[in-house]
Design a protein around this motif. Structure first.
Motif, PDB file in Angstrom:
ATOM      1  N   UNK A 172       0.837  -1.215   0.000  1.00 27.11           N
ATOM      2  CA  UNK A 172       0.000   0.000   0.000  1.00 27.11           C
ATOM      3  C   UNK A 172       0.866   1.257   0.000  1.00 27.11           C
ATOM      4  N   UNK A 173       1.848   1.317   0.886  1.00 26.49           N
ATOM      5  CA  UNK A 173       2.628   2.563   0.945  1.00 26.49           C
ATOM      6  C   UNK A 173       3.455   2.771  -0.326  1.00 26.49           C
ATOM      7  N   UNK A 174       3.954   1.693  -0.898  1.00 26.00           N
ATOM      8  CA  UNK A 174       4.742   1.900  -2.125  1.00 26.00           C
ATOM      9  C   UNK A 174       3.828   2.214  -3.311  1.00 26.00           C
ATOM     10  N   UNK A 175       2.664   1.561  -3.382  1.00 27.10           N
ATOM     11  CA  UNK A 175       1.716   1.917  -4.456  1.00 27.10           C
ATOM     12  C   UNK A 175       1.267   3.372  -4.312  1.00 27.10           C
ATOM     13  N   UNK A 176       0.974   3.760  -3.071  1.00 25.34           N
ATOM     14  CA  UNK A 176       0.536   5.139  -2.819  1.00 25.34           C
ATOM     15  C   UNK A 176       1.586   6.137  -3.288  1.00 25.34           C
ATOM     16  N   UNK A 248       7.149  28.179  -1.029  1.00 28.90           N
ATOM     17  CA  UNK A 248       7.934  27.603  -2.126  1.00 28.90           C
ATOM     18  C   UNK A 248       7.604  26.119  -2.261  1.00 28.90           C
ATOM     19  N   UNK A 249       7.803  25.571  -3.464  1.00 24.10           N
ATOM     20  CA  UNK A 249       7.584  24.120  -3.600  1.00 24.10           C
ATOM     21  C   UNK A 249       8.689  23.345  -2.906  1.00 24.10           C
ATOM     22  N   UNK A 250       8.451  22.073  -2.644  1.00 26.42           N
ATOM     23  CA  UNK A 250       9.494  21.231  -2.026  1.00 26.42           C
ATOM     24  C   UNK A 250      10.565  20.911  -3.064  1.00 26.42           C
ATOM     25  N   UNK A 251      11.824  20.811  -2.608  1.00 21.78           N
ATOM     26  CA  UNK A 251      12.857  20.377  -3.557  1.00 21.78           C
ATOM     27  C   UNK A 251      12.923  18.841  -3.552  1.00 21.78           C
ATOM     28  N   UNK A 252      13.701  18.312  -4.468  1.00 20.79           N
ATOM     29  CA  UNK A 252      13.742  16.848  -4.612  1.00 20.79           C
ATOM     30  C   UNK A 252      14.177  16.147  -3.333  1.00 20.79           C
ATOM     31  N   UNK A 253      15.161  16.740  -2.640  1.00 17.60           N
ATOM     32  CA  UNK A 253      15.647  16.092  -1.417  1.00 17.60           C
ATOM     33  C   UNK A 253      14.539  15.999  -0.370  1.00 17.60           C
ATOM     34  N   UNK A 254      13.724  17.048  -0.288  1.00 14.53           N
ATOM     35  CA  UNK A 254      12.621  17.028   0.690  1.00 14.53           C
ATOM     36  C   UNK A 254      11.579  15.974   0.295  1.00 14.53           C
ATOM     37  N   UNK A 255      11.342  15.863  -0.993  1.00 12.95           N
ATOM     38  CA  UNK A 255      10.374  14.845  -1.444  1.00 12.95           C
ATOM     39  C   UNK A 255      10.935  13.439  -1.185  1.00 12.95           C
ATOM     40  N   UNK A 256      12.225  13.251  -1.480  1.00 16.25           N
ATOM     41  CA  UNK A 256      12.867  11.956  -1.165  1.00 16.25           C
ATOM     42  C   UNK A 256      12.649  11.614   0.304  1.00 16.25           C
ATOM     43  N   UNK A 257      12.892  12.604   1.169  1.00 14.99           N
ATOM     44  CA  UNK A 257      12.823  12.358   2.607  1.00 14.99           C
ATOM     45  C   UNK A 257      11.405  11.945   3.019  1.00 14.99           C
ATOM     46  N   UNK A 258      10.397  12.642   2.513  1.00 17.05           N
ATOM     47  CA  UNK A 258       9.016  12.266   2.834  1.00 17.05           C
ATOM     48  C   UNK A 258       8.730  10.834   2.396  1.00 17.05           C
ATOM     49  N   UNK A 259       9.139  10.519   1.160  1.00 15.60           N
ATOM     50  CA  UNK A 259       8.843   9.179   0.631  1.00 15.60           C
ATOM     51  C   UNK A 259       9.511   8.113   1.478  1.00 15.60           C
ATOM     52  N   UNK A 260      10.797   8.327   1.792  1.00 17.50           N
ATOM     53  CA  UNK A 260      11.511   7.318   2.581  1.00 17.50           C
ATOM     54  C   UNK A 260      10.844   7.135   3.939  1.00 17.50           C
ATOM     55  N   UNK A 261      10.478   8.245   4.592  1.00 20.76           N
ATOM     56  CA  UNK A 261       9.879   8.146   5.928  1.00 20.76           C
ATOM     57  C   UNK A 261       8.529   7.432   5.870  1.00 20.76           C
ATOM     58  N   UNK A 262       7.702   7.825   4.913  1.00 20.30           N
ATOM     59  CA  UNK A 262       6.350   7.254   4.855  1.00 20.30           C
ATOM     60  C   UNK A 262       6.417   5.758   4.550  1.00 20.30           C
ATOM     61  N   UNK A 263       7.301   5.390   3.622  1.00 21.46           N
ATOM     62  CA  UNK A 263       7.402   3.965   3.278  1.00 21.46           C
ATOM     63  C   UNK A 263       7.956   3.179   4.462  1.00 21.46           C
ATOM     64  N   UNK A 264       8.917   3.758   5.134  1.00 23.08           N
ATOM     65  CA  UNK A 264       9.506   3.066   6.273  1.00 23.08           C
ATOM     66  C   UNK A 264       8.517   2.965   7.436  1.00 23.08           C
ATOM     67  N   UNK A 376       2.080  12.829  16.694  1.00 17.72           N
ATOM     68  CA  UNK A 376       1.181  11.665  16.669  1.00 17.72           C
ATOM     69  C   UNK A 376       1.144  11.107  15.243  1.00 17.72           C
ATOM     70  N   UNK A 377       1.131   9.802  15.147  1.00 19.71           N
ATOM     71  CA  UNK A 377       1.301   9.127  13.851  1.00 19.71           C
ATOM     72  C   UNK A 377       0.524   9.800  12.721  1.00 19.71           C
ATOM     73  N   UNK A 378       1.256  10.193  11.705  1.00 28.20           N
ATOM     74  CA  UNK A 378       0.649  10.831  10.531  1.00 28.20           C
ATOM     75  C   UNK A 378      -0.226   9.839   9.773  1.00 28.20           C
ATOM     76  N   UNK A 379       0.185   8.569   9.779  1.00 28.95           N
ATOM     77  CA  UNK A 379      -0.493   7.570   8.950  1.00 28.95           C
ATOM     78  C   UNK A 379      -1.525   6.747   9.683  1.00 28.95           C
ATOM     79  N   UNK A 380      -1.946   7.197  10.866  1.00 28.39           N
ATOM     80  CA  UNK A 380      -2.788   6.285  11.662  1.00 28.39           C
ATOM     81  C   UNK A 380      -4.124   5.956  11.017  1.00 28.39           C
TER      82      UNK A 380
END
Ligand code: HEM
Length: 429
Positions: A172-176, A248-264, A376-380
């Motif tokens: 689910x998290x990787x598809x999302x 401002x929009x997020x830069x690539x590094x910030x987007x990478x960080x969100x993705x890694x955290x959410x998937x993890x 508190x958990x963002x993904x709860x």
């Protein structure tokens, strides 16, 4: 590209083994440590020493944190709740001292105050309850659960730990995120290795890190060119509020960080918590029947599982200023262990706290299994939808499912770091 969701893939057994996961993160495998945690709480709600030391556990071979600060532990509901809420005093900057978390980049988990609020506010709308139901559930959860249950219908027996609980959240998290097909498992392998700086040779860690980066970069580039209905596209459309009031929009590094955290954060936790809940329902069978007959009880059953046995029983904070808690002075610069496992069994808050009971009166204090306060958990809500749809589906298709009496007795393993069931062997009927 073939989907690994329902494939016979040996990596599931390799990746979703509670013991391996705990030890690879420097943890241990002891059974249920709750009685020891409860006894400490009843002795005094705040103590000098780490929870590990207080429980007389051997030092972890590869601790999550690098330096040796003085340690204190809080164990009751009131103090854990306070430490979670007062994030400027009990700071999440502590995660900066964990080589694994540092590897994730600039993630909200370790931010505090205004910065945390600005970064979190931006992504929060993707994770609120209506989005969990009308986006995550509709786009990814329902179909994935259906595919997994179709596979189960070809079997007479199953280990739900591997055949359902492990497979669903990682997919689910990787598809999302926009990663598809076989990428879910490949990505998880690389992501886990990239965080194992303390156990793997540095070349292997760097190689895995580069792979994580490459796979995410591919998705980000594709979504920049053509946005789709997924988390990466939404992150690309986000605007971060700046301190000076600009945006401002997020830069690539910030987007990478969100993705890694959410998937993890979203992969391992839901796997283990779903398993813990299913095990409780199947060993207290009247609750399985109650939920089967009244589906509105499934969510309370999940919440009660996260109270009774939160998969992660301890979190840390950095104490920023000297503070006195229940007569104990904790010097600035100390690391504080918050023992959520014991706080969730606090008799000052719950009647018969050591009993799993899905019929507890509503409106009681909220448990701390998903944390509390600003972090508190963002993904709860997403995680709860995954568990609700999975349990509902099992009850529809296998209403009389029971634990397999001929299989070895399932055990709770993972010690202090990542608790989960060794297996959930069932007869599907
Ligand atoms: C049953 C499953 C889950 C449990 C028990 C759980 C538990 C937690 C806890 C206790 C925290 C607070 C950590 C702290 O205060 O230091 C947290 C934070 C977080 N969780 Fe979860 N989680 C689960 C599922 C998920 C899922 C599915 C996602 C994503 C889709 C997710 C994403 C996050 C993120 C991004 C944070 C950091 C929030 C922040 O720092 O503001 N979690 N989780």
């Amino acid at each position: 590209m073939a989907s690994s969701l329902t494939a016979e893939d040996a990596r599931y057994a390799e990746l979703f083994d509670v013991v391996k996961e705990a030890t690879s993160h420097g943890g241990d495998v002891f059974g249920d440590l709750t009685p020891g945690m409860n006894a400490l709480r009843d002795q005094h709600p705040v103590m000098k020493g780490s929870l590990r030391e207080l429980l007389n556990l051997p030092p972890a071979p590869h601790t999550m944190y690098e330096n040796e600060r003085p340690h204190y532990t809080v164990l009751n509901y009131a103090l854990c709740n306070r430490a979670l809420r007062e994030n400027l005093l009990f700071s999440s900057e502590v995660y900066e001292e964990s080589p694994g978390v540092r590897q994730l980049g600039k993630v909200i988990l370790k931010m505090v105050g205004d910065e945390h609020q600005r970064y979190r506010k931006m992504v929060q709308p993707m994770f609120i309850r209506p989005r969990a139901i009308n986006w995550w559930r509709k786009n990814w959860i329902k179909n994935s659960v259906a595919a997994l249950l179709d596979r189960l219908q070809t079997m007479e027996k199953s280990d739900l730990n591997l055949d359902l609980c492990a497979r669903l959240p990682v997919s689910i998290v990787t598809q999302g995120m926009g990663l598809e097909g076989d990428d879910a498992l490949t990505f998880r392998v690389h992501l886990q290795k990239s965080m194992m700086a303390r156990t793997l040779p540095i070349e292997e860690v760097m190689k895995a890190s580069a792979e994580v980066q490459r796979m995410l970069k591919e998705v980000i580039t594709a979504r920049r060119a053509r946005p789709e209905d997924d988390v990466v596209s939404a992150l690309l459309a986000c605007e971060l509020e700046l301190e000076d009031g600009g945006k401002r929009p997020l830069d690539d590094d910030e987007i990478f960080a969100y993705c890694r955290l959410i998937i993890l954060a979203g992969g391992g936790t839901t796997w283990r918590q779903l398993g813990i809940t299913l095990y409780q329902l199947l060993t207290n069978y009247r609750f399985w029947e109650d939920c089967r007959d009244d589906r509105s009880l499934i969510e309370p059953a999940i919440e009660e599982g996260a109270r009774f046995m939160p998969t992660d029983p301890v979190f840390q904070r950095l104490v920023k200023e000297t503070v006195e808690l229940d007569g104990v002075t904790i010097p600035a610069g100390s690391r504080l262990d918050m023992c959520l496992g014991a706080a969730n069994r606090d008799p000052a808050v719950w009647e018969n706290p050591d009993v799993y009971d899905i019929h507890r009166p509503r409106g009681q204090q909220s448990h701390l299994g998903f944390g509390m306060g600003p972090h508190r958990c963002l993904g709860l809500e997403v995680s709860k939808q995954e568990m609700i749809v999975a349990i509902e589906g099992l009850m529809d298709r296998f209403p009389n499912m029971v634990l397999d009496p001929d299989a070895p007795q399932p055990q709770l393993l993972g010690g202090l770091e990542q608790r989960g069931m060794s297996a959930i062997p069932v007869i599907l009927k």
